[in-house]
Design a protein around this motif. Structure first.
Motif, PDB file in Angstrom:
ATOM      1  N   SER A 325       2.282-147.339  30.325  1.00  0.00           N
ATOM      2  CA  SER A 325       1.546-146.924  29.131  1.00  0.00           C
ATOM      3  C   SER A 325       1.341-148.113  28.199  1.00  0.00           C
ATOM      4  N   ILE A 326       2.287-149.064  28.210  1.00  0.00           N
ATOM      5  CA  ILE A 326       2.129-150.269  27.381  1.00  0.00           C
ATOM      6  C   ILE A 326       0.945-151.092  27.883  1.00  0.00           C
ATOM      7  N   VAL A 327       0.903-151.304  29.193  1.00  0.00           N
ATOM      8  CA  VAL A 327      -0.175-152.115  29.762  1.00  0.00           C
ATOM      9  C   VAL A 327      -1.514-151.440  29.519  1.00  0.00           C
ATOM     10  N   SER A 328      -1.559-150.133  29.746  1.00  0.00           N
ATOM     11  CA  SER A 328      -2.867-149.475  29.645  1.00  0.00           C
ATOM     12  C   SER A 328      -3.376-149.467  28.210  1.00  0.00           C
ATOM     13  N   ILE A 329      -2.478-149.302  27.252  1.00  0.00           N
ATOM     14  CA  ILE A 329      -2.964-149.247  25.870  1.00  0.00           C
ATOM     15  C   ILE A 329      -3.545-150.599  25.459  1.00  0.00           C
ATOM     16  N   ILE A 330      -2.906-151.683  25.893  1.00  0.00           N
ATOM     17  CA  ILE A 330      -3.405-153.017  25.537  1.00  0.00           C
ATOM     18  C   ILE A 330      -4.702-153.325  26.280  1.00  0.00           C
ATOM     19  N   LEU A 331      -4.702-152.993  27.565  1.00  0.00           N
ATOM     20  CA  LEU A 331      -5.874-153.305  28.379  1.00  0.00           C
ATOM     21  C   LEU A 331      -7.099-152.520  27.950  1.00  0.00           C
ATOM     22  N   ILE A 332      -6.925-151.230  27.777  1.00  0.00           N
ATOM     23  CA  ILE A 332      -8.087-150.413  27.429  1.00  0.00           C
ATOM     24  C   ILE A 332      -8.642-150.843  26.081  1.00  0.00           C
ATOM     25  N   GLU A 333      -7.725-151.169  25.181  1.00  0.00           N
ATOM     26  CA  GLU A 333      -8.192-151.627  23.875  1.00  0.00           C
ATOM     27  C   GLU A 333      -9.051-152.882  24.007  1.00  0.00           C
ATOM     28  N   SER A 334      -8.559-153.834  24.808  1.00  0.00           N
ATOM     29  CA  SER A 334      -9.307-155.094  24.911  1.00  0.00           C
ATOM     30  C   SER A 334     -10.631-154.874  25.630  1.00  0.00           C
ATOM     31  N   GLY A 386     -11.590-160.838  30.282  1.00  0.00           N
ATOM     32  CA  GLY A 386     -10.716-160.409  29.192  1.00  0.00           C
ATOM     33  C   GLY A 386      -9.628-159.489  29.718  1.00  0.00           C
ATOM     34  N   GLY A 387     -10.007-158.635  30.659  1.00  0.00           N
ATOM     35  CA  GLY A 387      -9.051-157.703  31.255  1.00  0.00           C
ATOM     36  C   GLY A 387      -7.955-158.455  31.984  1.00  0.00           C
ATOM     37  N   ILE A 388      -8.387-159.429  32.799  1.00  0.00           N
ATOM     38  CA  ILE A 388      -7.394-160.203  33.553  1.00  0.00           C
ATOM     39  C   ILE A 388      -6.529-161.014  32.590  1.00  0.00           C
ATOM     40  N   ALA A 389      -7.217-161.641  31.610  1.00  0.00           N
ATOM     41  CA  ALA A 389      -6.479-162.460  30.646  1.00  0.00           C
ATOM     42  C   ALA A 389      -5.513-161.600  29.849  1.00  0.00           C
ATOM     43  N   GLY A 390      -5.869-160.341  29.630  1.00  0.00           N
ATOM     44  CA  GLY A 390      -4.983-159.460  28.882  1.00  0.00           C
ATOM     45  C   GLY A 390      -3.920-158.845  29.766  1.00  0.00           C
ATOM     46  N   TYR A 391      -4.246-158.666  31.040  1.00  0.00           N
ATOM     47  CA  TYR A 391      -3.341-157.925  31.917  1.00  0.00           C
ATOM     48  C   TYR A 391      -2.009-158.642  32.088  1.00  0.00           C
ATOM     49  N   PHE A 392      -2.068-159.963  32.354  1.00  0.00           N
ATOM     50  CA  PHE A 392      -0.827-160.661  32.667  1.00  0.00           C
ATOM     51  C   PHE A 392       0.125-160.716  31.478  1.00  0.00           C
ATOM     52  N   PRO A 393      -0.369-161.125  30.289  1.00  0.00           N
ATOM     53  CA  PRO A 393       0.562-161.074  29.160  1.00  0.00           C
ATOM     54  C   PRO A 393       1.038-159.638  28.866  1.00  0.00           C
ATOM     55  N   ALA A 394       0.142-158.661  29.045  1.00  0.00           N
ATOM     56  CA  ALA A 394       0.532-157.286  28.765  1.00  0.00           C
ATOM     57  C   ALA A 394       1.598-156.834  29.749  1.00  0.00           C
ATOM     58  N   LYS A 395       1.409-157.231  30.994  1.00  0.00           N
ATOM     59  CA  LYS A 395       2.373-156.889  32.034  1.00  0.00           C
ATOM     60  C   LYS A 395       3.729-157.510  31.702  1.00  0.00           C
ATOM     61  N   ARG A 396       3.656-158.780  31.288  1.00  0.00           N
ATOM     62  CA  ARG A 396       4.895-159.470  30.967  1.00  0.00           C
ATOM     63  C   ARG A 396       5.562-158.802  29.762  1.00  0.00           C
ATOM     64  N   ALA A 397       4.738-158.505  28.772  1.00  0.00           N
ATOM     65  CA  ALA A 397       5.271-157.881  27.562  1.00  0.00           C
ATOM     66  C   ALA A 397       5.909-156.535  27.889  1.00  0.00           C
ATOM     67  N   SER A 398       5.320-155.807  28.820  1.00  0.00           N
ATOM     68  CA  SER A 398       5.843-154.490  29.153  1.00  0.00           C
ATOM     69  C   SER A 398       7.180-154.610  29.856  1.00  0.00           C
TER      70      SER A 398
END
Lengths: 409, 233
Positions: A325-334, A386-398
């Motif tokens: 849910s953390i990854v999806s909220i960040i990704l969908i937003e971006s 943007g999705g890819i660029a956001g996915y990895f940090p979001a994944k790490r953050a999660s």
């Protein structure tokens, strides 16, 4: 599955963090805007270029005659070579399978008048094929046809500007125009992409001109297009064979450069194509450059956003948010921001091209435009980036332990 | 309620590692109110974080309400945290762009509760901490004490078995601290099990049991006579 609550969370996050949202939106919109404008301008340059060379068919060959510069076969230098109908027939028959369209031309300058209006124009007396060689577009009526040729009828096809000059705002079709004292019936009006000069011409059947202006069968110039299926080398071979045959026919020394001149546009068009290729490469480089700049921009912002939200992520995780849910909220937003911003950039870019475009013609930029599908693909590329660029940090953050994320600093 | 046997935890520091918890044994019964005390570096926060599943132990046993807590995947830990635990932090840790009501409702969102239901429940808990009138305010518009009450309401919202508080009064002045403690005592009176890290003696004395940590081991574990906040005021 459409999760209304998830979307509520996302919209709240976008809405409440305006600076962040605007920043990333601006980056994307700006990248797309630049992409559209640069691409549009480059396309405009290309259009200008195409127009400058696009008037005549690119597979054209022009044959002119002049005076001999060398003595040959007992004939002295300085002899004037004159094409006649029989030469036209000779080429047509000899190269039957290689010639696509062929026409002779006879040039005359005449004074044309209709009622009180009069002006000087060039007349080209031609064969019907001339229409295709010159890419003449019939606006009204018809072009010269074989019947006109056979009967040497006194008909003309006039340019759009001739009609404007002489007939003012009335239609010229069917009326009689006076060419140096002889009335001709206007059977057609044409336009031409080659510019104003091309539209101040008058076409008449070549047989008519031969009969009226000298009672001979002289031809000033022969133009033809070769079969478009010939490749570049075959086209060059064809024109050199043509030169050789004509030189034999007129007893011209084979080294005489002036007596018979054949200009093959294939040679030119190769250069044109090369230049076009260079221009296209530049356009592509510009496009990719802008796109890469945009990707780098949005990537940086995504990394920054995830960093900024680390604490929020920690809180959410402590409260029971799953990594997904953390990854999806960040990704969908971006993705949402990029998509909307990209669309805005696209609209602005196209709007700017639309408004400023016509004013740029003086700078050799004609009809600057960029295809919608291209800009949409660019936007999609940015969204994916943007999705890819956001996915990895979001994944790490999660995956960060909440305790690390929650640490006060 | 809570059983811990021989819990060890060390943190790597450069090439060496810092042994923070050196074999902790601790049992907490339902309805207890325990203060974990110790100087900084004694390992008290680490212990609380492991209990809160915010951090993982290197070795040892941890059983929460009969459920062994080990080999947690991120997903499982998230579910457990959501179902069993409520957190109260020193720095409140509210989401700054969400108003009080939304903050309280957040754990319920992660339980998958319907929007209307969770807003009603969140409102109920806000009323309980006396902030019903502040439901639409953002954290920055509230005082420290009010923010901590919002955080308590949030911790209570999911009806957890265990309430974990990390220096809940650390960022508050004495008067506000006592108000918060009074409230936490009330919760304990209502039967909530509470575990709290503090380094303030007066706050610790408001609990029913004090566990003292030093250098990663339990030095002292005693039941105390709870001092009621109401007695101070």
């Amino acid at each position: 599955m459409f999760d209304l609550d998830l979307w509520r969370e996302i919209f709240q996050s976008i809405n409440k963090n305006r600076t962040r949202s605007l920043l990333s939106g601006f980056t994307v919109a700006f990248a797309i805007l630049l992409f559209a404008i640069l691409f549009g301008i480059a396309n405009g340059l290309k259009n200008t270029f195409k127009e400058a060379f696009g008037d005549d068919a690119t597979n054209s060959i022009f044959i002119n005659s002049g005076r001999t510069t060398k003595a040959s076969k007992g004939l002295q230098a300085g002899r004037r070579i004159q094409f006649k109908n029989e030469d036209y027939d000779y080429i047509k028959e000899t190269y039957n399978n290689k010639v696509e369209f062929i026409t002779g031309r006879v040039y005359k300058n005449i004074n044309a008048s209709f009622r009180n209006e009069q002006n000087n124009y060039s007349v080209r007396a031609v064969h019907p094929d001339h229409q295709f060689l010159e890419k003449t577009k019939i606006k009204e009526g018809r072009y010269i046809n074989q019947n006109d040729l056979n009967n040497a009828t006194k008909v003309v096809v006039i340019g759009r500007l001739v009609e404007e000059d002489l007939f003012l705002r009335t239609s010229a079709l069917g009326k009689y125009i006076n060419l140096s004292g002889i009335p001709y019936k206007v059977v057609g009006v044409f336009t031409d992409d080659g510019g104003d000069n091309e539209e101040r011409l008058i076409y008449m059947p070549i047989t008519t001109a031969q009969q009226v202006y000298g009672n001979n069968d002289y031809i000033d110039q022969i133009n033809l297009t070769y079969n478009p299926e010939l490749n570049y080398d075959q086209a060059l071979a064809f024109s050199s064979s043509l030169v050789r045959k004509l030189k034999e026919r007129f007893l011209v020394a084979s080294s005489d450069q002036r007596a018979i001149r054949v200009r093959n546009l294939a040679a030119d068009s190769k250069k044109v194509n090369q230049f076009n290729l260079a221009l296209t490469s530049i356009i592509l480089i510009i496009g990719f450059g802008t796109l890469i700049a945009g990707i780098v921009g949005i990537s940086n912002i995504m990394i920054f956003i995830v960093k900024e939200r680390t604490k929020e992520i920690g809180i959410r995780k402590a409260l029971g948010a799953s990594p997904r849910s953390i990854v999806s909220i960040i990704l969908i937003e971006s993705i949402l921001i990029t998509a909307i911003a990209g669309y805005v950039g696209l609209l602005i870019g196209m709007g700017v091209l639309e408004v400023v475009g016509p004013k740029l013609e003086a700078y050799f930029i004609k009809d600057p435009a960029v295809s919608t599908s291209l800009v949409i693909s660019a936007t999609i590329t940015l969204i994916i980036a943007g999705g890819i660029a956001g996915y990895f940090p979001a994944k790490r953050a999660s995956k960060i332990k909440p305790i690390v994320a929650l640490r006060d600093d | 309620m809570l059983e811990i046997h021989q819990l060890h935890k060390s943190y790597p520091i450069g090439d060496s590692s810092l042994h923070v918890l050196k074999g902790i044994d601790l049992t907490v019964e339902s309805g207890e109110m325990v203060a974990i005390m110790g100087s900084s570096g004694s390992g008290k926060s680490t212990l609380l974080n492991i209990i809160g599943m915010l951090d993982e132990a290197d070795s040892g046993e941890y059983i929460l309400d009969g459920l062994p807590i080990k080999d947690l995947t991120e997903k499982k830990a998230a579910v457990y945290r959501n179902k069993f635990l409520g957190f109260i932090f020193q720095s409140f840790n509210l989401i700054n762009y969400k108003n009080a009501l939304e903050n309280v409702a957040l754990p319920l969102y992660y339980q998958g509760m319907k929007r209307k239901e969770r807003q009603e429940l969140a409102m109920f808990h806000l009323e309980k901490v006396g902030l019903a009138d502040w439901a639409q305010h953002l954290p920055k518009e509230l005082s420290g004490g009010q923010n901590q009450r919002v955080a308590i309401a949030r911790a209570l919202a999911a009806n957890p078995k265990l309430l974990l508080a990390d220096e809940p009064t650390g960022a508050l002045d004495t008067k506000t601290s006592y108000e918060i403690m009074e409230f936490i005592q009330q919760l304990n009176d209502e039967g909530k099990t509470i575990l709290m890290v503090t380094h303030e003696e007066d706050i610790a004395n408001m609990c029913k049991r004090i566990v003292r940590l030093r250098d990663g081991v339990i030095m002292e574990d005693k039941k105390v006579q709870q001092e009621r906040v109401s007695a101070y005021v």
